[in-house]
Motif scaffolding. Sequence first.
Motif, PDB file in Angstrom:
ATOM      1  N   PHE A 153       0.852  -1.181   0.000  1.00 12.18           N
ATOM      2  CA  PHE A 153       0.000   0.000   0.000  1.00 12.18           C
ATOM      3  C   PHE A 153       0.893   1.239   0.000  1.00 12.18           C
ATOM      4  O   PHE A 153       1.867   1.305   0.760  1.00 12.18           O
ATOM      5  CB  PHE A 153      -0.907   0.014   1.232  1.00 12.18           C
ATOM      6  CG  PHE A 153      -1.718  -1.244   1.413  1.00 12.18           C
ATOM      7  CD1 PHE A 153      -2.986  -1.363   0.864  1.00 12.18           C
ATOM      8  CD2 PHE A 153      -1.205  -2.322   2.128  1.00 12.18           C
ATOM      9  CE1 PHE A 153      -3.725  -2.528   1.032  1.00 12.18           C
ATOM     10  CE2 PHE A 153      -1.931  -3.483   2.303  1.00 12.18           C
ATOM     11  CZ  PHE A 153      -3.193  -3.593   1.750  1.00 12.18           C
ATOM     12  N   ASP A 154       0.554   2.224  -0.836  1.00  8.67           N
ATOM     13  CA  ASP A 154       1.410   3.401  -0.955  1.00  8.67           C
ATOM     14  C   ASP A 154       0.550   4.622  -1.279  1.00  8.67           C
ATOM     15  O   ASP A 154      -0.433   4.529  -2.026  1.00  8.67           O
ATOM     16  CB  ASP A 154       2.446   3.182  -2.066  1.00  8.67           C
ATOM     17  CG  ASP A 154       3.435   4.322  -2.185  1.00  8.67           C
ATOM     18  OD1 ASP A 154       4.542   4.204  -1.650  1.00  8.67           O
ATOM     19  OD2 ASP A 154       3.102   5.341  -2.825  1.00  8.67           O
ATOM     20  N   GLY A 155       0.920   5.764  -0.706  1.00  8.23           N
ATOM     21  CA  GLY A 155       0.219   7.004  -1.002  1.00  8.23           C
ATOM     22  C   GLY A 155       1.117   8.193  -0.750  1.00  8.23           C
ATOM     23  O   GLY A 155       2.064   8.127   0.041  1.00  8.23           O
ATOM     24  N   GLY A 156       0.828   9.298  -1.434  1.00  3.26           N
ATOM     25  CA  GLY A 156       1.666  10.467  -1.233  1.00  3.26           C
ATOM     26  C   GLY A 156       1.162  11.678  -1.972  1.00  3.26           C
ATOM     27  O   GLY A 156       0.155  11.639  -2.697  1.00  3.26           O
ATOM     28  N   VAL A 157       1.885  12.788  -1.786  1.00  2.00           N
ATOM     29  CA  VAL A 157       1.529  14.052  -2.405  1.00  2.00           C
ATOM     30  C   VAL A 157       2.806  14.818  -2.719  1.00  2.00           C
ATOM     31  O   VAL A 157       3.800  14.708  -1.989  1.00  2.00           O
ATOM     32  CB  VAL A 157       0.603  14.885  -1.482  1.00  2.00           C
ATOM     33  CG1 VAL A 157       1.280  15.159  -0.139  1.00  2.00           C
ATOM     34  CG2 VAL A 157       0.196  16.196  -2.149  1.00  2.00           C
ATOM     35  N   GLN A 158       2.775  15.561  -3.799  1.00  2.00           N
ATOM     36  CA  GLN A 158       3.866  16.484  -4.118  1.00  2.00           C
ATOM     37  C   GLN A 158       3.283  17.840  -4.462  1.00  2.00           C
ATOM     38  O   GLN A 158       2.294  17.935  -5.195  1.00  2.00           O
ATOM     39  CB  GLN A 158       4.715  15.993  -5.282  1.00  2.00           C
ATOM     40  CG  GLN A 158       5.831  16.975  -5.652  1.00  2.00           C
ATOM     41  CD  GLN A 158       6.820  16.397  -6.633  1.00  2.00           C
ATOM     42  OE1 GLN A 158       7.597  15.520  -6.295  1.00  2.00           O
ATOM     43  NE2 GLN A 158       6.783  16.871  -7.861  1.00  2.00           N
ATOM     44  N   HIS A 159       3.908  18.890  -3.916  1.00  2.00           N
ATOM     45  CA  HIS A 159       3.422  20.248  -4.144  1.00  2.00           C
ATOM     46  C   HIS A 159       4.589  21.134  -4.538  1.00  2.00           C
ATOM     47  O   HIS A 159       5.686  21.040  -3.974  1.00  2.00           O
ATOM     48  CB  HIS A 159       2.761  20.812  -2.884  1.00  2.00           C
ATOM     49  CG  HIS A 159       2.181  22.189  -3.078  1.00  2.00           C
ATOM     50  ND1 HIS A 159       1.029  22.409  -3.785  1.00  2.00           N
ATOM     51  CD2 HIS A 159       2.617  23.412  -2.672  1.00  2.00           C
ATOM     52  CE1 HIS A 159       0.767  23.707  -3.800  1.00  2.00           C
ATOM     53  NE2 HIS A 159       1.719  24.345  -3.129  1.00  2.00           N
TER      54      HIS A 159
END
Length: 732
Positions: A516-522
Amino acid sequence: MRHLLLLGVATAAPFALLVPASVSAQTASADTTAAPQADTPVPPAAATPAPAAGGDIVVTARRLDAARDAILPSLGSSDYTLDRALLERQPGGLNRSLAQVLLQAPGVTLDSYGAIHVRNEHANLQYRLNGVIVPESISGFGSTFDPHIAKSIDLLTGTLPAQYGYRTSGVIDLKTENGAFENGGDLGFYGGSRGTVQPTASVHGSSGGLNYFASGSYLENDLGVENPTASRDAIHDHTRQYRGFGYVSDILSETSRLTAFGGTSIGYFQIPNNPGQAPAYTLNGQSTYDSAKLDQNQREITHYGVLAYQYAGDAFNFQIAPFIRYSQTRFTPDPQGGDLILAGVADTSRLSSLTAGVQADGSYKLSDSHTLRFGLFFQNERTRSNVTSRVFTVDDSGAQTSDVPLTINDRGGRTGQLYGVYLQDEWSLTPTLTLNYGARFDAVRAYSDEQQLSPRANLVWKADSSTVFHIGYARNFTPPPQELIASPTLALFTGTTKATAITTADPVRAEREHYFDGGVQHTFGSAFKLGVDAYYKIKRNLLDEGQFGPSLVLSPFNYAKGYAWGTEVTASYTKGPLDLYANVARGQEKGRNIVSSQYFFQPDEIAYIANHYIFTDHSQRWTGSAGGSVSIQDGLGKLVPSVTMLYGDGLRADDPAGIVPNGGKLPSYFTADFGITQNIDGPGVLKGVAISFNVTNIADKTYLLRDGSGVGVGAPQYGARRGFFGGIRKSF
């Protein structure tokens, strides 16, 4: 989400073409692989069977490159890209090993014997050249691939799309130089501390639709393997390494291309000595031996070749690539019998593997909202092992009964196959929301017969022009590395110094994983980027590897259950000539109950681990990397000072109380390297000259990578002490 935080990264132009019109175009350093991507509609092919000359050939080649990359996108995974310009700007440049290059990526841990761990997994890395899998080699510490051949290097992690199977903790994809449609090349020389001598050369060019590139390098120094002592210079640690690579492609028409590439890696390594080891046995009346005078050696050979045919139509693209790889490792003990006197065993081993197979990948654009991708993989591998052991006879208490050694030969071989197929759909739900879902089926027929259907899904949301979210799930199936399995005939060694306390030898099995993997880039403004990614893995038959014997070839085994988790934070700043980046990762991996190759272990270890989760020996809590460079225009051209830094919290070691295997931890360490390069723009023969000076481990830190304790850990190893290096390269 993609961790593209190495500043100054200029992603190759074909990648920019993969962003559909519904998503705003992204800059070269943007997170293109995490954002929704679909196959770019290919302009209609001309009716002529072959492309026109000159600029039209360049356009056709770039179009084919774009189509090839579109077949195998990394949608939803974390993709960290290092392009050629960045590789050259960091201290050491292209003269570093591939492992040293990758240590600047997030979540990559340094280990001994030149090994790295991605997200706290042991090995489980897949290597690709131009998207084609190159089967693993049998190597203890030599690197098969040379960064000099790379136009760019991608490290893919996370929940990988369905086209990626077998080795899934990380995919290292080297895009090779392809000639750049200009005739030229370079010559270079690099050298310095510890007797380092490293000449390199390359040539590239084209003629009509034919494009070629060739590269060669030689490395010689006195630190082929990490020093087992804290001294500045290792004893008996010389290495000679040769690497070569060749690439040829022919544009057959505006829709097709035939490519052949291959390479070789040959390495000779002295095994470094650890002085002061106490003799334990008597050989023909001799019971003393200076361990500083041991003469153990290892030779590693790998040859590989790939032939790829590519077709790029309006909606249908595919590539089919047969491949072959031969690998061999040979270990020779001390010829004077030092191994026997010190350890009671002297093994002469030869392991070899011949692998051949085919990989085929394709895509079909059903509509503006749906792009199907599909493929298959087949590999046949023949492995052989030949181990000649000299041992002493012992009684039931383990006491030596004769000082005349026995010679026992143990041979084995196995032919095994890997099969895989996959199908997936990239579905653009909205202009900013994309779902990539599918499945792959894999089977292994070797030391075990196993198979698995593995669903995959990644959802990517481009919230605005500055923010991208992703979440994903992958079911993974990882067969054990057949080339490293050499099951001994344990009964041959009963009553000798090579007898094991445990005689159970259940077969090594494939690891099965829920990921399971999740993330954000801004992106803040145009200069600063920040990314966060988190993952969790649930494992059955967790694969691990350890060194169980004097030769530096690792052997696999399984924990019945395991889990891993982690978080990665990445940041970068690029403005004008200034590039800065930093990566921090926190994570761990644990396993319980060893259920294969039990004879490698002691009974008390097996008993404790059967009922307790323990840290795997390569698990490290905190890992960090950072660096930067600045480009300064001067009277000669461009002056580029740069720095890279590495932090490790320390790998696992034995519990100081002697109760919990891998219950201790080595001390943390921090190192920094500095480099400065003067690029000269001319005049005359000076044009294209680059002169560099580098200092590694500036503070001359003494730090342990391994202390010799822990489950499956061999001798101690220390990180390299301070070194001074210089180089010159001339491009033409």
